[in-house]
Design an enzyme around this catalytic site. Structure first.
Site, PDB file in Angstrom:
ATOM      1  N   GLY A   1      42.836  37.910  25.341  1.00 14.95           N
ATOM      2  CA  GLY A   1      43.532  38.860  26.157  1.00 14.95           C
ATOM      3  C   GLY A   1      44.172  38.035  27.160  1.00 14.95           C
TER       4      GLY A   1
ATOM      5  N   SER B   1      41.067  44.489  26.317  1.00 13.76           N
ATOM      6  CA  SER B   1      41.220  45.761  27.222  1.00 13.76           C
ATOM      7  C   SER B   1      42.566  45.600  27.890  1.00 13.76           C
ATOM      8  CB  SER B   1      40.239  45.483  28.169  1.00 13.76           C
ATOM      9  OG  SER B   1      38.759  45.765  27.635  1.00 13.76           O
ATOM     10  N   SER B   2      43.256  44.240  28.044  1.00 17.39           N
ATOM     11  CA  SER B   2      44.318  44.040  28.814  1.00 17.39           C
ATOM     12  C   SER B   2      45.588  44.766  27.973  1.00 17.39           C
ATOM     13  CB  SER B   2      44.407  42.413  29.325  1.00 17.39           C
ATOM     14  OG  SER B   2      44.212  41.574  28.238  1.00 17.39           O
TER      15      SER B   2
ATOM     16  N   ALA C   1      45.839  48.546  29.085  1.00 17.05           N
ATOM     17  CA  ALA C   1      45.848  48.829  30.331  1.00 17.05           C
ATOM     18  C   ALA C   1      47.143  49.676  30.550  1.00 17.05           C
ATOM     19  CB  ALA C   1      46.051  47.315  31.395  1.00 17.05           C
TER      20      ALA C   1
ATOM     21  N   GLU D   1      47.942  53.919  43.502  1.00 12.99           N
ATOM     22  CA  GLU D   1      46.771  54.593  42.955  1.00 12.99           C
ATOM     23  C   GLU D   1      45.690  54.605  43.782  1.00 12.99           C
ATOM     24  OE1 GLU D   1      46.005  52.000  39.358  1.00 12.99           O
ATOM     25  OE2 GLU D   1      47.718  52.761  38.393  1.00 12.99           O
TER      26      GLU D   1
ATOM     27  N   HIS E   1      35.612  55.147  34.730  1.00 15.38           N
ATOM     28  CA  HIS E   1      37.120  55.929  35.080  1.00 15.38           C
ATOM     29  C   HIS E   1      36.785  57.406  34.947  1.00 15.38           C
ATOM     30  CE1 HIS E   1      41.269  56.746  35.008  1.00 15.38           C
ATOM     31  NE2 HIS E   1      41.581  55.543  35.047  1.00 15.38           N
TER      32      HIS E   1
ATOM     33  N   ARG F   1      37.648  55.576  42.999  1.00 17.06           N
ATOM     34  CA  ARG F   1      37.261  55.796  41.593  1.00 17.06           C
ATOM     35  C   ARG F   1      35.856  56.482  41.321  1.00 17.06           C
ATOM     36  NH1 ARG F   1      39.998  51.963  37.374  1.00 17.06           N
ATOM     37  NH2 ARG F   1      41.846  52.899  38.064  1.00 17.06           N
TER      38      ARG F   1
ATOM     39  N   HIS G   1      34.587  51.651  32.052  1.00 16.14           N
ATOM     40  CA  HIS G   1      36.163  51.183  32.147  1.00 16.14           C
ATOM     41  C   HIS G   1      36.181  49.941  32.533  1.00 16.14           C
ATOM     42  CE1 HIS G   1      40.430  51.741  32.234  1.00 16.14           C
ATOM     43  NE2 HIS G   1      40.492  51.277  33.698  1.00 16.14           N
TER      44      HIS G   1
ATOM     45  N   GLU H   1      37.529  39.696  32.587  1.00 18.60           N
ATOM     46  CA  GLU H   1      36.338  40.698  33.104  1.00 18.60           C
ATOM     47  C   GLU H   1      35.108  40.137  32.685  1.00 18.60           C
ATOM     48  OE1 GLU H   1      37.060  44.445  31.144  1.00 18.60           O
ATOM     49  OE2 GLU H   1      35.433  45.283  31.836  1.00 18.60           O
TER      50      GLU H   1
ATOM     51  N   ARG I   1      35.880  47.784  41.741  1.00 24.27           N
ATOM     52  CA  ARG I   1      37.186  47.175  41.586  1.00 24.27           C
ATOM     53  C   ARG I   1      38.404  47.972  42.157  1.00 24.27           C
ATOM     54  NH1 ARG I   1      41.021  47.281  37.383  1.00 24.27           N
ATOM     55  NH2 ARG I   1      39.671  49.064  36.611  1.00 24.27           N
TER      56      ARG I   1
ATOM     57  N   SER J   1      42.696  43.995  37.907  1.00 18.50           N
ATOM     58  CA  SER J   1      42.247  43.297  36.900  1.00 18.50           C
ATOM     59  C   SER J   1      43.543  42.305  36.295  1.00 18.50           C
ATOM     60  CB  SER J   1      41.353  43.928  36.220  1.00 18.50           C
ATOM     61  OG  SER J   1      41.822  45.086  35.711  1.00 18.50           O
ATOM     62  N   LEU J   2      44.543  43.099  35.847  1.00 23.62           N
ATOM     63  CA  LEU J   2      45.533  42.408  35.365  1.00 23.62           C
ATOM     64  C   LEU J   2      45.994  41.285  36.117  1.00 23.62           C
ATOM     65  CD1 LEU J   2      47.815  44.958  33.507  1.00 23.62           C
ATOM     66  CD2 LEU J   2      45.871  43.682  32.751  1.00 23.62           C
TER      67      LEU J   2
HETATM   68  C1  SIN Z   1      44.436  53.389  35.515  1.00 26.99           C
HETATM   69  O1  SIN Z   1      45.520  53.179  34.893  1.00 26.99           O
HETATM   70  O2  SIN Z   1      43.923  54.712  35.692  1.00 26.99           O
HETATM   71  C2  SIN Z   1      43.845  52.142  35.169  1.00 26.99           C
HETATM   72  C3  SIN Z   1      44.032  51.132  35.712  1.00 26.99           C
HETATM   73  C4  SIN Z   1      42.761  50.255  36.290  1.00 26.99           C
HETATM   74  O3  SIN Z   1      41.614  50.500  35.775  1.00 26.99           O
HETATM   75  O4  SIN Z   1      43.275  49.089  36.982  1.00 26.99           O
END
Ligand code: SIN
Length: 504
Positions: A15, A45-46, A49, A117, A233, A278, A337, A361, A372, A377-378
């Site tokens: 990843g 997972s990446s 995203a 976000e 999530h 979240r 998530h 992760e 988080r 995370s990316l």
């Molecule tokens: C999302 O796009 O809702 C997820 C983004 C994330 O979990 O960092």
């Protein structure tokens, strides 16, 4: 067992974190071997995203403000030094990826388009192709890896064990390639094995990710930090698919609303009510579904006809299931998530075991704490992945490997039972009875099928969740709803296989 010697670092996982480490180690002159169970871009997972990469990229933002938001989301357990190192590197990391060819969305002046976000105090999530960030960024990194002569990739190799010398230093790994086991000795090992979403029946992550890296690192003696902290999530699309497709939080950032089956707002009528942290939103969705009201994401007014263009991945996922989000609210559920806890590691990926690094992760560097901040995370994967690559390039290896205990696999039916129990008892809402039932099931499965890595990963999560008698961040105990005044980490070292002991 076949044996091979690799004269450089071995990176387990393909990843964003693993490949960023590989590129940087190669840049420092190291010969790198990357092993992954599937072709690059699959089963990590990446690549899935949607939202993008959080970084301070606008005049309204700063690395300091980004760090503050990260700390606030992490509910008392974020490590300030690691977080400042991460947010300070935000722009540099985004520009490094852009230079590799990641096609970030740009405005008319060439600046990065950023979106809002939950729990970010300003818009700071750099997007790619609307909701296609992960795949587009990783594709650019994969192209760079393929062009790098010092990097070799085995894309059919599943991690089965870690090799240690008589001093306990990690000196390689055993992988399965088809039905053949191969022991690889290397100068050091970087685990970039992703999270543990596949341990849960409801997950937005590739189901193949079952916490094996976490478990094998624990078995090698590495400290495990805060494994009970799992993020759920709130808007996994509930159309009966495993894994569940994600409806990105950016939809709520653009004004989509959470409603119940009768059309009532789940979290209140205020404009920003659905952009609460979240865990709060996930519990509201979970409660609405548990008491039969249902939970839906309504994007008809806020996004409407722009849906296919603005959020092509979510639109395609809905349409594949016969659901047109321009005219119907999307049924949603809370699903596993992200794993905030993991192998304790510093910002260079160093764990407590010599020769063993962890990034992405599977690592717990302290930047996510108990919860988080979305899209961090990316950024962490690429930033700390690169740092780990630079650090591991200087490793020179250790002694001869001792015989490796190879982890057995859990049969499919047993895994299905485990996943159901993890979602029911270690999911959004936990309590002592449920967690004790879950641990009893893990005991039973272990006595029947042996000490598999996935069972150990599940045990680490369940036992730590039982032991944390408070609610904090992603960990909510119905029987201990209070948050303790002092925020304490969970630190675990395995004393012997299948028993857990708090670290000194
Ligand atoms: C999302 O796009 O809702 C997820 C983004 C994330 O979990 O960092």
């Amino acid at each position: 067992m076949n044996r091979t010697r690799h004269d450089g670092p071995l990176i387990v996982g393909g990843g964003l974190a693993g490949l960023s480490a590989a590129l940087e180690a190669a840049r420092a002159g190291a010969k790198v071997l990357v092993v992954t169970p599937e072709p690059l871009l699959n089963a990590c997972s990446s690549a899935w995203a949607q939202g993008g990469m959080a970084a301070a990229l606008t005049a309204a933002d700063s690395a300091e403000l980004h760090a503050k938001d990260t700390e606030a989301a992490g509910a008392g357990l974020v490590k300030p030094d690691a977080t400042r190192a991460l947010t300070a590197a935000g722009r540099e990391t985004v520009e490094w990826l852009a230079a590799l060819g990641a096609p970030f969305d740009r405005d008319a002046e060439g600046g990065f388009v950023v979106s809002l976000e939950a729990a970010h105090s300003v818009a700071r999530v750099a997007r790619v192709g609307g909701d296609g960030a992960g795949r587009a960024i990783l594709s650019a990194v994969v192209a760079a890896v393929r062009a790098e002569k010092l990097i070799e990739v085995w894309d059919d190799a599943r991690l089965k064990g870690l090799a240690q010398d008589e001093d306990g230093r990690v000196v390689g790994a055993v992988v399965a390639r088809g039905d053949r086991l191969v022991e690889i000795t290397a100068t050091a090992v970087v685990l970039a094995t992703g999270g543990a979403g596949g341990l849960f029946a409801a997950t937005t992550t590739p189901a193949a990710l079952k916490g094996e890296g976490l478990a094998l690192a624990a078995r090698a003696g590495a400290e495990i930090l805060d494994p009970e902290f799992v993020q759920f999530h709130p808007t996994a699309i509930d159309v009966g698919l495993d894994p569940a497709p994600l409806a990105t939080e950016a939809l709520r950032g653009e004004g989509a609303r959470l409603i119940d089956g009768a059309g009532q707002f789940l979290l209140g009528a205020e404009d920003d009510a659905d952009l609460k942290p979240r865990d709060v939103v996930a519990r509201a969705v979970h409660a609405a579904r548990s008491d039969g009201r249902g939970a839906y994401l309504d994007a008809r007014t806020a996004i409407g006809e722009a849906f296919p263009h603005e959020f092509p991945a979510v639109f395609a996922a809905c349409m594949r299931s016969g659901l047109d989000p321009r005219v119907s609210p999307i049924p949603v559920m809370a699903a596993c998530h992200y794993h905030m806890g993991g192998i304790a590691a510093d910002a260079d990926g160093r764990t407590t075991v010599a020769g063993l690094y962890a990034v992405g992760e599977c690592a717990a560097t302290g930047v996510h704490g108990a919860n988080r901040l979305a899209s961090n995370s990316l950024l962490e994967a690429a930033t700390f992945g690169r740092r780990a690559g630079a650090a591991v390039a200087g490793e020179t290896g250790g002694g001869r490997p001792l015989p490796v205990v190879v982890s057995p696999d859990l049969p499919e039916a047993a895994m299905a039972d485990l996943r159901t129990a993890m979602t029911a008892h270690a999911g959004v809402v936990r309590d002592a009875n449920g967690l004790l039932n879950l641990i009893a099931l893990i005991d039973q499965l272990e006595s029947r099928h042996g000490a598999t890595a996935s069972l150990l990963a599940a045990r680490l999560i369940a036992q730590a969740a039982l032991d944390r008698r408070e609610s904090r961040g992603g960990h909510y105990r119905a029987d201990y709803p209070q948050t303790d005044t002092a925020a304490e980490h969970t630190r675990i070292r395995l004393a012997q296989p299948a028993t857990l002991e708090a670290a000194e």
